[in-house]
Design a protein around this motif. Structure first.
Motif, short mmCIF file in Angstrom:
data_model
loop_
_atom_site.label_atom_id
_atom_site.label_comp_id
_atom_site.label_asym_id
_atom_site.label_seq_id
_atom_site.Cartn_x
_atom_site.Cartn_y
_atom_site.Cartn_z
N LYS A 100 0.82 -1.21 0.00
CA LYS A 100 0.00 0.00 0.00
C LYS A 100 0.86 1.26 0.00
CE LYS A 100 -2.59 -1.50 3.48
NZ LYS A 100 -2.38 -2.97 3.45
N THR A 101 2.06 1.16 0.58
CA THR A 101 2.91 2.36 0.60
C THR A 101 3.19 2.84 -0.81
OG1 THR A 101 3.96 1.32 2.50
CG2 THR A 101 4.99 3.31 1.65
N ASP A 201 -3.63 6.50 5.15
CA ASP A 201 -3.18 5.13 5.33
C ASP A 201 -3.88 4.55 6.57
OD1 ASP A 201 -1.81 2.79 4.95
OD2 ASP A 201 0.13 3.52 5.65
N GLU A 202 -4.05 3.25 6.61
CA GLU A 202 -4.79 2.60 7.70
C GLU A 202 -6.12 3.34 7.89
OE1 GLU A 202 -3.48 -0.10 8.54
OE2 GLU A 202 -1.33 0.14 8.24
N GLY A 480 1.19 -0.82 10.61
CA GLY A 480 1.87 -0.37 9.39
C GLY A 480 3.21 -0.99 9.02
MG MG Z 1 1.20 -0.11 5.28
#
Ligand code: MG
Ligand code: ADP
Length: 782
Positions: A100-101, A201-202, A480
């Protein structure tokens, strides 16, 4: 069997999600362009990426190639599908380890190429910096700039980071910057630009779980050391002779005789000391206009106001700063904490300021309803790059907590004996510590994740896939960090090695280590109890089986678990199998009951979220309106214009005396001061109102209607009050002198903090109670 059930559940979960096929077609097309793009010379790489090409096959092919060249990672098709979904303003569900990063960075680049400023919202400082630095070469290759912010960043560093195309920051830092800007009186000091795009994110943790968390800006003013002496002084004055009270009993003032007496006693010239005049007036007000047991009571060594309209003690209300201190001095009580909440903002309120939001997380579907309700966001479920082969076992259910604990320890020991890495997810920190102790008595050496800093935490998580490692952690959601099989183990909590023996030489061949752990079955995730949301269970499970790795997961549950006793207290769980000496519950109804309890818990949490939002929405609207007003004052001459109209003579007189520029500047400072002051008082009033409103619910009134019925006019009178006070100051203050000495005293220091524990209490209650503690803990100025 278990994985079939898991599969069916995932399948049934999907209907809420948006259709991916248009994105998949674009990505397929991008695949056809790949060879040609790869052949392009470097300097041409950005060619063709105009704002209008963002989101096309050309865009996908070019950014893929940029990632390959700069990071050595060629984005998978599914990552590009995720990028397109996010560019379309959706929240993508991509499992842990799917990358996802990188997908997030490509998305941010897309928005930036469209000319939008992007705030990449992380869950902590460590990840903000890690991601910004990791992705920097990619941004650079696309001709874009990137920056990051941490708690320790200075205002200059923050301003610099916000000036980049893409800025990575923890959500709390973004919020605190917004709050601190809220008090600036010079446009040059502002830090945060107008919000445009938030990429979260998250996303489920931030947008849903933490949505209600208030970010708080508190401040303290000097308590004013002269207060007790002043109280003693006015006590000696007599009414009629030294001071007079007006007819309505609302104002008190010194007579010429009184002024004389006070000046002699203090050895000063009141006319030349407006600060002292304020102090004397406050003391006099407390002495002559406020009566004990009528206007206030003294209980437990504190002054409590009596609300005149309701006739009950207004528990949390205080008088404005100085008066409170004056009354305390009058009653010879120690001065109470002068810290107060200057402003606060929920994470939800913060993120809703962005006209465009998108996000990514391993578990979005389960919060699809909330994302739609609170942010108007839709979920896109992105399939994994490689199919997931993790084995999710059915829950192991026991009658008592004791049975469960024994079985849990046996299972950990048995799995550990094979060398398989184990990640144990507990429900709270106390449980982690308890388990740590138990495991040690069995001669095992777990690594407990209670790291004091995020970098250490990341290293521990990253090492959780090493052979023989037992990692104990609470709350794996939103952490993460990726767990690779055969990763580098860290020493255990007491500094020993995972096995209690020498760490198997870790610097060997990473691929060989990975194969070895994969042969053992991969990472084994054990939950010590089901969370009160299935999403958190899934987050924990998702730590195993990343990128097609082998892995397994299981949860241990007992009939005495809090999930059951709290949410389905009236249903007794089925008994243990009588033939089973270990207290195993095999009854089918047990699993149903657990699922039911979880649905109840999820419903309760959603209702709490909704309810908080109902109350905070009005507040956030008022806040936004007030800020708009404040912005106009800060950036223009609206304050001067208004005061010129309200007090034309005074305005002319001052302009002739000191020049109009100075008058304008003073007008701005005066109005800003009263705006900020009145907002703080308004917040205090609403907090009190919300506290008291539930009592009225007993009188069959709808508390929310009641709250709104009072909060709306209160806001209107706030605006009137700002006008009234501004006029008064403008008429009386000496604008050539420091306004702070004339009653316009801003907080001497400010603090920021967020209120995170006990989601079931009233936020306002907790904020107010914790101000003083937090003030002491985070004693840092802006
Ligand atoms: Mg991540
Ligand atoms: P997530 O946030 O989705 O859990 P991360 O962004 O932390 O996952 O990435 C997990 C790992 O996968 C990282 O080590 C990253 O370098 C790697 N990765 C991501 N995308 C790719 C890719 N396209 N090719 C190879 N490795 C990748």
């Amino acid at each position: 069997m278990a994985s079939v059930v898991g599969f069916i559940r995932r399948f049934l979960d999907k209907p809420g999600s948006i259709d991916l096929s248009p994105f998949e077609r674009i990505v397929a097309e991008a695949g056809e362009l790949e060879d040609e793009v790869r052949g392009r010379p470097r300097r041409d790489r950005r060619a063709g990426l105009r704002p209008d090409t963002v989101g096309t096959a050309e865009f996908c092919a070019v950014v893929r190639e940029a990632a390959r060249r700069t990071l050595g990672q060629r984005p998978f098709d599914v990552q590009l599908v995720g990028v397109l979904a996010m560019l379309n303003g959706h929240v993508v569900q991509m499992a842990t380890g799917e990358g996802k990063t990188l997908a997030g960075a490509l998305t941010a680049a897309g928005f930036a190429l469209r000319g939008k400023r992007v705030h990449a919202v992380s869950v902590n400082d460590y990840l903000a910096r890690r991601d910004a630095e990791w992705m920097a070469p990619l941004y650079e290759a696309l001709g874009l700039t990137v920056g990051w912010i941490a708690e320790t960043s200075s205002p200059e560093e923050r301003r610099e980071a916000y000036s980049r195309d893409v800025t990575y920051a923890a959500v709390s830092e973004l919020g605190f910057d917004v709050l601190r800007d809220r008090l600036r009186t010079d446009p040059a000091d502002l830090v945060v630009p107008t919000p445009q795009v938030a990429l979260v994110d998250e996303a489920d943790s931030v947008l849903v779980d933490e949505a209600r968390v208030p970010l708080v800006l508190a401040g303290a003013a000097d308590p004013g050391a002269a207060v007790p002496e002043m109280a003693a002084l006015v006590r000696r004055l007599s009414r009629g002779y030294h001071y007079k009270i007006d007819e309505e009993g609302r104002n008190v003032f010194l007579t010429a005789k009184g002024t004389d007496t006070v000046e002699k006693a203090l050895g000063i010239d009141l006319y030349h000391d407006p600060g002292m005049v304020t102090e004397v007036n406050l003391a006099l007000h407390a002495h002559a206009l406020l009566t004990r047991d009528v206007d206030y009571i003294v209980r437990d060594g504190r002054v409590h106001l009596i609300n005149p309209s309701r006739g009950r003690v207004a528990i949390l209300q205080r008088w404005p700063d100085g008066l409170q201190a004056a009354v305390e001095a009058k009653e010879k009580l120690p001065a109470s904490e002068t810290g107060e909440i200057l402003d606060s903002l929920t994470i939800q309120g913060l993120l809703r300021r962005y006209p465009e939001i998108c996000g990514m997380t391993g578990t979005a579907v389960a919060v699809g309803e909330q994302l739609r309700e609170f942010y108007d966001l839709r979920v896109a479920v992105i399939p994994p790059n490689k199919p997931c082969v993790r084995l999710d076992e059915p829950d192991r259910i026991y009658a008592t907590a004791e049975d469960k604990e024994r079985a849990l320890l046996d299972e950990i020991a048995a799995q550990h004996a094979t060398g398989r890495p184990i990640l144990i997810g507990t429900l709270d920190v106390a449980e982690s510590e308890h388990l740590d102790e138990l495991l040690r008595t069995r001669g095992l050496r777990p690594v407990v994740l209670n790291a004091k800093n995020d970098a250490e935490e990341a290293a521990i998580i990253a090492g959780a896939g090493a052979r023989g490692t037992i990692t104990v952690s609470t709350q794996m959601a939103g952490r993460g960090t990726d767990i690779r099989l055969g990763g580098q183990a860290v020493p255990d909590t007491n500094g020993a090695t995972p096995d209690g023996q020498a760490v198997p030489e870790q610097d060997g061949d990473a691929a060989a280590r990975e194969r070895e752990v994969a042969d053992l079955g991969g990472l084994y995730v054990i939950g010590t109890g089901r969370h009160d949301s299935s999403r958190l269970d899934d987050q924990l499970r998702g730590r195993a089986g990343r990128q097609g790795d082998p892995g397994g997961s299981v949860f241990f549950v007992s009939g005495e678990d809090a999930l059951l006793t709290a949410y389905v207290p009236d249903e007794s769980p089925p008994p243990a199998d009588p033939a089973d000496p270990d207290g195993v519950v095999r009854h089918k109804r047990a699993a149903e009951l657990i699922a039911h309890a979880q649905r109840v818990a999820e419903g309760v949490n959603l209702e709490i979220h909704r309810n908080t939002w109902r109350y905070t929405r009005l507040l956030e609207q008022q806040r936004a309106q007030l800020l708009e007003r404040r912005d106009r004052v800060l950036h223009g001459d609206t304050a001067a214009d208004a005061l010129r109209e309200a007090c034309p003579d005074r305005y002319r007189e001052l302009s002739e005396a000191v020049g109009e520029d100075l008058v304008k500047r003073a007008a701005r400072q005066i109005v800003l001061f009263h705006l900020d002051r009145c907002w703080t008082e308004h917040l205090g009033y609403l907090a009190d109102l919300r506290e008291g409103i539930h009592l009225r619910a007993l009188g069959r009134l709808n508390p929310l209607d009641e709250f709104n019925r009072e909060a709306v006019p209160a806001y209107r009178s706030l605006l009137d009050e700002v006008e009234r006070r501004s006029k008064e100051t403008f008429e009386t203050a000496d604008i050539t002198r420091d306004l702070a000495d004339q009653g316009l005293k801003r907080p001497t220091a400010t603090w920021t903090y967020l209120v995170q524990d006990n989601p079931f209490g009233s936020e306002w209650d907790r904020i107010l109670q914790r101000v003083s503690g937090a003030l002491k803990r985070r004693n840092r100025g802006t």
